[in-house]
Structure formats: C-alpha cells, structure tokens
Design an enzyme around this catalytic site. Structure first.
Site, PDB file in Angstrom:
ATOM      1  N   MET A  30      -5.386  74.258-104.637  1.00 46.74           N
ATOM      2  CA  MET A  30      -4.811  73.138-105.382  1.00 46.74           C
ATOM      3  C   MET A  30      -3.761  73.681-106.363  1.00 46.74           C
ATOM      4  O   MET A  30      -3.440  73.032-107.360  1.00 46.74           O
ATOM      5  CB  MET A  30      -5.903  72.372-106.136  1.00 46.74           C
ATOM      6  CG  MET A  30      -6.908  71.736-105.167  1.00 46.74           C
ATOM      7  SD  MET A  30      -7.763  70.315-105.846  1.00 46.74           S
ATOM      8  CE  MET A  30      -8.594  71.037-107.226  1.00 46.74           C
ATOM      9  N   GLY A  31      -3.248  74.866-106.078  1.00 45.29           N
ATOM     10  CA  GLY A  31      -2.232  75.455-106.954  1.00 45.29           C
ATOM     11  C   GLY A  31      -2.854  76.048-108.201  1.00 45.29           C
ATOM     12  O   GLY A  31      -4.053  76.343-108.222  1.00 45.29           O
ATOM     13  N   HIS A  34      -4.248  82.061-109.339  1.00 44.36           N
ATOM     14  CA  HIS A  34      -4.589  83.216-110.168  1.00 44.36           C
ATOM     15  C   HIS A  34      -5.030  84.351-109.250  1.00 44.36           C
ATOM     16  O   HIS A  34      -4.971  84.216-108.014  1.00 44.36           O
ATOM     17  CB  HIS A  34      -5.677  82.839-111.182  1.00 44.36           C
ATOM     18  CG  HIS A  34      -6.861  82.143-110.565  1.00 44.36           C
ATOM     19  ND1 HIS A  34      -7.737  82.778-109.722  1.00 44.36           N
ATOM     20  CD2 HIS A  34      -7.287  80.851-110.645  1.00 44.36           C
ATOM     21  CE1 HIS A  34      -8.672  81.939-109.331  1.00 44.36           C
ATOM     22  NE2 HIS A  34      -8.413  80.741-109.863  1.00 44.36           N
ATOM     23  N   HIS A  37      -7.124  83.589-106.163  1.00 41.67           N
ATOM     24  CA  HIS A  37      -6.366  83.108-104.995  1.00 41.67           C
ATOM     25  C   HIS A  37      -5.595  84.271-104.354  1.00 41.67           C
ATOM     26  O   HIS A  37      -5.485  84.357-103.133  1.00 41.67           O
ATOM     27  CB  HIS A  37      -5.351  82.038-105.398  1.00 41.67           C
ATOM     28  CG  HIS A  37      -5.954  80.793-105.972  1.00 41.67           C
ATOM     29  ND1 HIS A  37      -5.839  80.454-107.287  1.00 41.67           N
ATOM     30  CD2 HIS A  37      -6.674  79.809-105.385  1.00 41.67           C
ATOM     31  CE1 HIS A  37      -6.459  79.297-107.503  1.00 41.67           C
ATOM     32  NE2 HIS A  37      -6.975  78.880-106.363  1.00 41.67           N
ATOM     33  N   GLN A  61     -10.996  64.270-104.492  1.00 41.22           N
ATOM     34  CA  GLN A  61     -12.158  65.078-104.875  1.00 41.22           C
ATOM     35  C   GLN A  61     -12.402  65.063-106.386  1.00 41.22           C
ATOM     36  O   GLN A  61     -13.288  65.765-106.876  1.00 41.22           O
ATOM     37  CB  GLN A  61     -12.030  66.510-104.353  1.00 41.22           C
ATOM     38  CG  GLN A  61     -10.953  67.368-105.004  1.00 41.22           C
ATOM     39  CD  GLN A  61     -10.782  68.684-104.276  1.00 41.22           C
ATOM     40  OE1 GLN A  61     -10.184  68.751-103.202  1.00 41.22           O
ATOM     41  NE2 GLN A  61     -11.292  69.765-104.849  1.00 41.22           N
ATOM     42  N   VAL A 176     -13.539  86.927-108.148  1.00 40.46           N
ATOM     43  CA  VAL A 176     -12.707  87.854-108.934  1.00 40.46           C
ATOM     44  C   VAL A 176     -12.933  87.507-110.401  1.00 40.46           C
ATOM     45  O   VAL A 176     -12.866  86.337-110.793  1.00 40.46           O
ATOM     46  CB  VAL A 176     -11.213  87.733-108.554  1.00 40.46           C
ATOM     47  CG1 VAL A 176     -10.362  88.659-109.407  1.00 40.46           C
ATOM     48  CG2 VAL A 176     -11.021  88.044-107.071  1.00 40.46           C
ATOM     49  N   MET A 184     -12.712  84.060-112.624  1.00 38.21           N
ATOM     50  CA  MET A 184     -11.381  83.442-112.670  1.00 38.21           C
ATOM     51  C   MET A 184     -11.441  82.023-112.127  1.00 38.21           C
ATOM     52  O   MET A 184     -12.092  81.751-111.122  1.00 38.21           O
ATOM     53  CB  MET A 184     -10.388  84.271-111.881  1.00 38.21           C
ATOM     54  CG  MET A 184     -10.108  85.573-112.577  1.00 38.21           C
ATOM     55  SD  MET A 184      -8.522  86.218-112.103  1.00 38.21           S
ATOM     56  CE  MET A 184      -8.548  87.742-113.025  1.00 38.21           C
TER      57      MET A 184
HETATM   58  O1  PAF Z   1     -11.157  74.994-103.906  1.00 39.66           O
HETATM   59  C1  PAF Z   1     -10.147  74.257-104.002  1.00 39.66           C
HETATM   60  O2  PAF Z   1      -9.144  74.608-104.610  1.00 39.66           O
HETATM   61  C2  PAF Z   1     -10.183  72.888-103.354  1.00 39.66           C
HETATM   62  O3  PAF Z   1     -11.451  72.316-103.430  1.00 39.66           O
HETATM   63  C3  PAF Z   1      -9.673  72.899-101.900  1.00 39.66           C
HETATM   64  C4  PAF Z   1     -10.586  73.706-100.995  1.00 39.66           C
HETATM   65  C5  PAF Z   1      -8.264  73.460-101.845  1.00 39.66           C
HETATM   66  C6  PAF Z   1      -9.627  71.461-101.352  1.00 39.66           C
HETATM   67  O4  PAF Z   1      -8.781  70.661-102.094  1.00 39.66           O
END
Ligand code: PAF
Length: 292
Positions: A30-31, A34, A37, A61, A176, A184
C-alpha cells in the site's frame, strides 16, 4: 522501471514476460515503503527473472473509523525505492479502476479470519483477500512475497491462494526490525517520540517470551502472561499463542506457533509477533527393555 495503471495493461505486460519464459515475483504493497518492503522486493528480484510491486491504498480493508484518509502516500519516493530494489514494473491502479460502479464481488476466507485482528477489524481480511485476488489476476505472478509482521494476513492469503488454485507460491519473509527492536511498519510514522519509546515494550516482551520458549517452556498461559506483564502499561487488544498454520489458540506449545500481539500506542494500532517451532519430541532413551 515502468508504471502501469490499468489491469489490462498490467496483464498484457505479464503475458509478454511469461511468453518470454520469465518468472514473475510480486510484492503487493500500500506504499509508504520501508526496509521491510525493500527486503521483499529484493528477494522477489533475486528469486525471479522480473520483480513487480503494486502500490494501492486499498479502501475496502479499512474500517469506517480507521486511517484510510491519513494513510501515508508518497508515490514518487516509493517508486524510487522500488527501482533501487530492482523492481522493473510498478502496478498502481486507481480505486475507480479496482472498484468501478457496479462492483459486487468479494473473496473471503472462513475461520482463519475470525480471531486475532479479525475480531476487532470486521471486514478487514475480506478487503485484503479481495484486493490480493484481483492483483494476482492482473499481475499473474509465479511467486508473491509478504512480511511475517502481518502473520495472520500471510496465513489467510496462503489459504486463499491454495483454495482458489491460483498457482501462486506465497513466500513469507522475516520481520525487519529497527536496531532497537521495533518492527518496521508504515504506521510507525504516526508515533510521537514518546509513543515510539513506549512501543518498544512490544518487541521487548516478545523477545522475553522467545527466550522462555527456547528454554523449553511450553505452557501457553504462562507465556502469554509473561508478555502481558512486560507491556509496561500498554493496553493490549490481544496477546495470543496460536498454531502457525490454522491460527487456532494452543494450550501447550508443540510444532510451529505464532505469539502475536496487537496494541494501541496513543492513537496508533501496532501489531508484532514471533514465530517459534518446537523441536520434535525425542522418542525417549533407548534401553535394553525397549529394544526387545
Ligand atoms: O500488507 C499490505 O500492505 C496490504 O494488506 C496488501 C497485502 C498490499 C493488500 O492491500
């Protein structure tokens, strides 16, 4: 690195890569990226011919009183980090493309979504599984990478991927942490300096529990109590010891378990967990009697 905005455009790109015989590793996000990711994106690049990341703040969500509007959005910085981690395509659809007027379909996983975060976030996991199913349909990955910090999300998505015959291999990567132990999370950005210092009680309590488990303690109530006692006054939403696969609470630790905690620090809801696999019980000492 290219940025693709439409599901059909994304699918065409992935068809091309598959036609070339390439494997696609996918990191849904979801951007507000960090180091957590980054570890997923690097692994996707290492273990596949091409790495794709999605950036989409998924409205379905978030509950009505949750942080959808204030969720950090930093698209340019996210793209720079994705590129630096070896991602070759970013899929960034708009909410209107994902959920056009008349949209009527959800994907939901039973049982695994009922406990832990599912109890206090009704609808959250069906939002997650619906969007991940849609992202899988557009990206058509061979493997998809998720962080263990969202342990329940990982178990739910693994089940969905298997139950729906997606053919996507779900890869769970370790949490992490900051050097002081804080897991994080994009939501750490909400914490004041004071709250951040308080939040360290979560990982400290989990590390203590880890040492109890490593020293052979097996009683779930004792482990959970030890975590609660070390939360330094932070109000926990839950502290639970559950089976790592089906997320059912356990009384006695055997096999692989997750010790998960969710707590509000100020206005910010944080989650953290450790995984532990108990060594298989030995068959007992070999004696002359048992050899007969
Ligand atoms: O973990 C996340 O960032 C979100 O739940 C995901 C898996 C990208 C779905 O929107």
């Amino acid at each position: 690195m290219i940025v693709l905005r439409e599901p059909n455009e994304m699918r065409r790109w992935s068809f091309e890569r598959r036609r070339e015989g390439k494997t696609i590793g996918f990191v849904p996000t979801m951007g507000a990226l960090h180091e957590g990711h980054a570890s997923l994106m690097r692994e996707a690049g290492r273990k596949n011919d091409v790495a794709v990341a999605s950036i989409f703040v998924n409205p379905t969500q978030f509950g009505p009183n949750e942080d959808f509007n204030k969720y950090p959005r930093m698209f340019d910085a996210d793209c720079a980090m994705a590129r630096e981690c070896g991602v070759v395509a970013v899929y960034a659809p708009t909410a209107g493309m994902m959920y056009p007027p008349g949209y009527a379909t959800t994907v939901s996983v039973a049982r695994l979504t009922e406990g832990l975060c599912g109890r206090s976030r009704p609808g959250h996991f069906s939002g997650v599984t619906t969007v991940v199913a849609k992202l899988f349909n557009a990206v058509m990955p061979h493997r998809a990478y998720f962080g263990q910090k969202d342990a329940q999300q990982c178990a739910v998505i693994r089940r969905m991927a298997r139950d729906l015959d997606t053919g996507v291999e779900i890869v769970e990567m370790p949490i992490v942490r900051e050097p002081d132990g804080l897991a994080m999370s994009s939501r750490n950005a909400y914490l004041s300096a004071d709250e951040r210092a308080k939040a360290l009680a979560l990982s400290r309590a989990l590390f203590h529990a880890q040492s109890l488990l490593e020293n052979g303690r097996r009683d779930a109530r004792e482990i959970v109590r030890a975590v609660r006692e070390r939360l330094d006054g932070i109000e926990a939403d839950y502290v639970e010891l559950v089976d790592a696969e089906n997320l059912e609470p356990v009384n006695e630790v055997s096999g692989c378990v997750v010790l998960a905690v969710a707590a509000r620090v100020g206005a910010t809801r944080l989650i953290d967990n450790i995984k532990y696999c108990a060594p298989a019980a030995s068959a007992g000492p070999h004696t002359e009697e048992s050899a007969k």
